[in-house]
Write an enzyme that holds these catalytic residues in place. Structure first.
Site, mmCIF file in Angstrom:
data_model
loop_
_atom_site.group_PDB
_atom_site.id
_atom_site.type_symbol
_atom_site.label_atom_id
_atom_site.label_comp_id
_atom_site.label_asym_id
_atom_site.label_seq_id
_atom_site.Cartn_x
_atom_site.Cartn_y
_atom_site.Cartn_z
ATOM 1 N N ASP A 129 -1.743 5.537 -5.385
ATOM 2 C CA ASP A 129 -2.091 4.749 -4.207
ATOM 3 C C ASP A 129 -2.501 3.322 -4.567
ATOM 4 O OD1 ASP A 129 -4.510 5.181 -1.476
ATOM 5 O OD2 ASP A 129 -2.921 3.723 -1.835
ATOM 6 N N ASP A 164 0.819 -1.212 0.000
ATOM 7 C CA ASP A 164 0.000 0.000 0.000
ATOM 8 C C ASP A 164 0.854 1.263 0.000
ATOM 9 O OD1 ASP A 164 -2.180 1.508 2.523
ATOM 10 O OD2 ASP A 164 -1.945 1.906 0.375
HETATM 11 C C1 LIG Z 1 -12.398 6.262 -0.452
HETATM 12 C C2 LIG Z 1 -10.979 6.697 -0.143
HETATM 13 C C3 LIG Z 1 -9.950 5.622 -0.145
HETATM 14 C C4 LIG Z 1 -10.394 4.339 0.561
HETATM 15 C C5 LIG Z 1 -9.358 3.228 0.419
HETATM 16 N N1 LIG Z 1 -10.028 1.960 0.454
HETATM 17 C C6 LIG Z 1 -10.344 1.340 -0.664
HETATM 18 O O1 LIG Z 1 -10.120 1.753 -1.772
HETATM 19 C C7 LIG Z 1 -10.983 -0.023 -0.421
HETATM 20 C C8 LIG Z 1 -9.887 -1.074 -0.404
HETATM 21 C C9 LIG Z 1 -10.349 -2.401 0.026
HETATM 22 C C10 LIG Z 1 -9.654 -3.491 -0.354
HETATM 23 C C11 LIG Z 1 -10.046 -4.773 0.013
HETATM 24 C C12 LIG Z 1 -11.167 -4.925 0.800
HETATM 25 C C13 LIG Z 1 -11.883 -3.830 1.199
HETATM 26 C C14 LIG Z 1 -11.478 -2.551 0.824
HETATM 27 N N2 LIG Z 1 -11.992 -0.296 -1.449
HETATM 28 C C15 LIG Z 1 -13.154 0.412 -1.389
HETATM 29 O O2 LIG Z 1 -13.365 1.263 -0.527
HETATM 30 N N3 LIG Z 1 -14.095 0.096 -2.341
HETATM 31 C C16 LIG Z 1 -15.385 0.801 -2.344
HETATM 32 C C17 LIG Z 1 -15.656 1.277 -3.737
HETATM 33 O O3 LIG Z 1 -15.576 0.186 -4.638
HETATM 34 C C18 LIG Z 1 -14.257 -0.381 -4.674
HETATM 35 C C19 LIG Z 1 -13.910 -0.960 -3.333
HETATM 36 C C20 LIG Z 1 -8.351 3.226 1.568
HETATM 37 O O4 LIG Z 1 -8.724 3.459 2.689
HETATM 38 N N4 LIG Z 1 -7.102 2.861 1.206
HETATM 39 C C21 LIG Z 1 -6.063 2.737 2.215
HETATM 40 C C22 LIG Z 1 -5.544 1.287 2.258
HETATM 41 C C23 LIG Z 1 -6.686 0.226 2.326
HETATM 42 C C24 LIG Z 1 -7.398 0.230 3.684
HETATM 43 C C25 LIG Z 1 -8.453 -0.871 3.779
HETATM 44 C C26 LIG Z 1 -7.845 -2.216 3.484
HETATM 45 C C27 LIG Z 1 -7.131 -2.263 2.150
HETATM 46 C C28 LIG Z 1 -6.100 -1.140 2.038
HETATM 47 C C29 LIG Z 1 -4.868 3.696 1.901
HETATM 48 O O5 LIG Z 1 -3.805 3.444 2.792
HETATM 49 O O6 LIG Z 1 -4.480 3.435 0.536
HETATM 50 C C30 LIG Z 1 -5.206 5.222 2.053
HETATM 51 F F1 LIG Z 1 -4.225 5.921 1.468
HETATM 52 F F2 LIG Z 1 -6.366 5.483 1.475
HETATM 53 C C31 LIG Z 1 -5.250 5.574 3.518
HETATM 54 O O7 LIG Z 1 -6.296 5.486 4.112
HETATM 55 N N5 LIG Z 1 -4.094 5.994 4.052
HETATM 56 C C32 LIG Z 1 -4.017 6.364 5.423
#
Ligand SMILES: CCCC[C@H](NC(=O)[C@H](Cc1ccccc1)NC(=O)N1CCOCC1)C(=O)N[C@@H](CC1CCCCC1)C(O)(O)C(F)(F)C(=O)NC
Length: 330
Positions: free
Chosen positions: A219, A35
């Site tokens: 990202d 990530d």
């Molecule tokens: C809406 C704004 C961004 C949201 C982003 N999440 C996402 O993009 C998640 C990822 C996920 C993977 C597997 C299972 C479930 C969820 N997917 C998601 O929200 N969706 C909803 C929309 O359809 C697509 C899937 C996020 O928080 N990314 C984190 C890392 C994820 C955290 C949750 C688990 C998987 C990794 C990040 O680190 O990349 C960040 F930069 F966004 C962050 O929050 N940094 C502090």
């Protein structure tokens, strides 16, 4: 040194990708979500309550002869989608695709939120953001990339994510076989710890390219692309039946609708996201309503070039001083 490991999609819509890593002695193998949007390396562990573990592989430090508890250190992180985890910290041997770090901080989860419990294919995260974002207290820890950097042939890692196929994370080298043409490098702003760069504009389908600066983060940990509302509405205006649904939390459209491609600029280079990546997924299995892979960033305060965009390119994360990011076609 160099390293190379597979990035495997965890489901049929590429919601996330996992990469095998080994921790400790004898080696324990876990599948982690690499990530670039965060900088904590945390794992499901023997400290994670059984009620919160649903088939994930766990790291047991007490079964590793090289594990050492980092006394009095804890961590706690909340991600953009509201998921969260927290726990303790060990240091142990850590290897990714043949590249080893002897004393890597491995954050063991004592608590994970329900979305992590239900995501059975993710055993933890490996942060590839800047170490300033690491949440370990009282002393923040270095990422795997920062620990490995000095021993790498070149201080870079590259990301080659694919649609419904295994891609690669390479460390320490740039594999010419993975891209075509030139790599276009642009500056990175390391505040506040993300790989933040500025895109040079966009085009919808075969429409004219609109030159404008779009600053956002590259990202790998975010599934979709989140851009300013003006750009996103311009895109979905070309999609019959598209609406911005409060109910589904974003733009949805009839799965039968024709979708234009989406092109974004990096310097003079242009990258086109195929329509198939933007027809992200039915809102429910078998539904004829689809959720878009391009969504508005208005609620986020930051633009995010997530997997839907990264899949369309070969990306070099250059950890030199100053850092830069390079984009190439593939
Ligand atoms: C809406 C704004 C961004 C949201 C982003 N999440 C996402 O993009 C998640 C990822 C996920 C993977 C597997 C299972 C479930 C969820 N997917 C998601 O929200 N969706 C909803 C929309 O359809 C697509 C899937 C996020 O928080 N990314 C984190 C890392 C994820 C955290 C949750 C688990 C998987 C990794 C990040 O680190 O990349 C960040 F930069 F966004 C962050 O929050 N940094 C502090």
């Amino acid at each position: 040194d160099t390293g190379s490991a597979a990035a495997v999609p965890i489901d049929d819509v590429d919601i996330a990708y996992v990469t095998p890593v080994t921790i400790g002695t004898p080696p324990q193998t876990l599948q982690l979500d690499f990530d670039t949007g965060s900088s904590d390396l945390w794992v499901f562990s023997s400290h994670t309550p059984a009620s919160q573990v649903r088939g994930q592989e766990i790291y047991s430090p007490n079964k590793s002869s090289t594990a050492k508890l980092l006394e009095g250190h804890t961590w706690s992180i909340t991600y953009g989608d509201g998921s969260a985890s927290r726990g303790n910290v060990y240091v142990d041997n850590f290897t990714v695709g043949g590249l080893s770090v002897a004393q890597q901080a491995v954050q063991t989860a004592q608590q994970v939120s329900s979305s992590f419990t239900s995501e059975t294919n993710i055993d933890g995260l490996l942060g590839l953001g800047f170490s300033t974002l690491n949440t370990v207290s009282p002393k923040s820890q270095l990422t795997f990339f920062d620990n490995a950097k000095a021993s790498l042939d070149s201080p870079v890692f590259t990301v080659d994510l694919k649609a419904q196929a295994a891609g690669t994370y390479d460390f320490g080298f740039i594999d010419k076989a993975k891209y075509t043409g030139e790599i276009t490098y642009v500056p990175v702003n390391t505040n506040p710890g993300y790989w933040t760069f500025t895109s040079s504009g966009y085009a919808v389908g075969s429409g004219s390219f609109s030159s404008q600066s779009i600053t956002g983060i590259a990202d790998t940990g975010t599934s979709l692309v989140y851009l300013p509302t003006a750009i996103v509405t311009a895109y979905y205006r070309q999609v019959s039946g598209a609406t911005n649904s409060r109910n589904y939390g974003g733009y949805v459209f009839p799965c039968s609708s024709a979708l234009p491609t989406f092109t974004f600029g990096v310097g003079d280079a242009r990258f086109t996201i195929p329509s198939s990546y933007i027809s992200y997924s039915p809102i429910a299995p078998g539904s004829s309503t689809c959720f878009g892979g391009l969504q508005s960033s208005s609620g986020l305060g930051i633009n995010i070039w997530g997997d839907v965009a990264l899949k369309a390119a070969f990306v070099v994360f250059n950890g030199a001083n100053p850092p830069t990011i390079g984009w190439a076609k593939k």
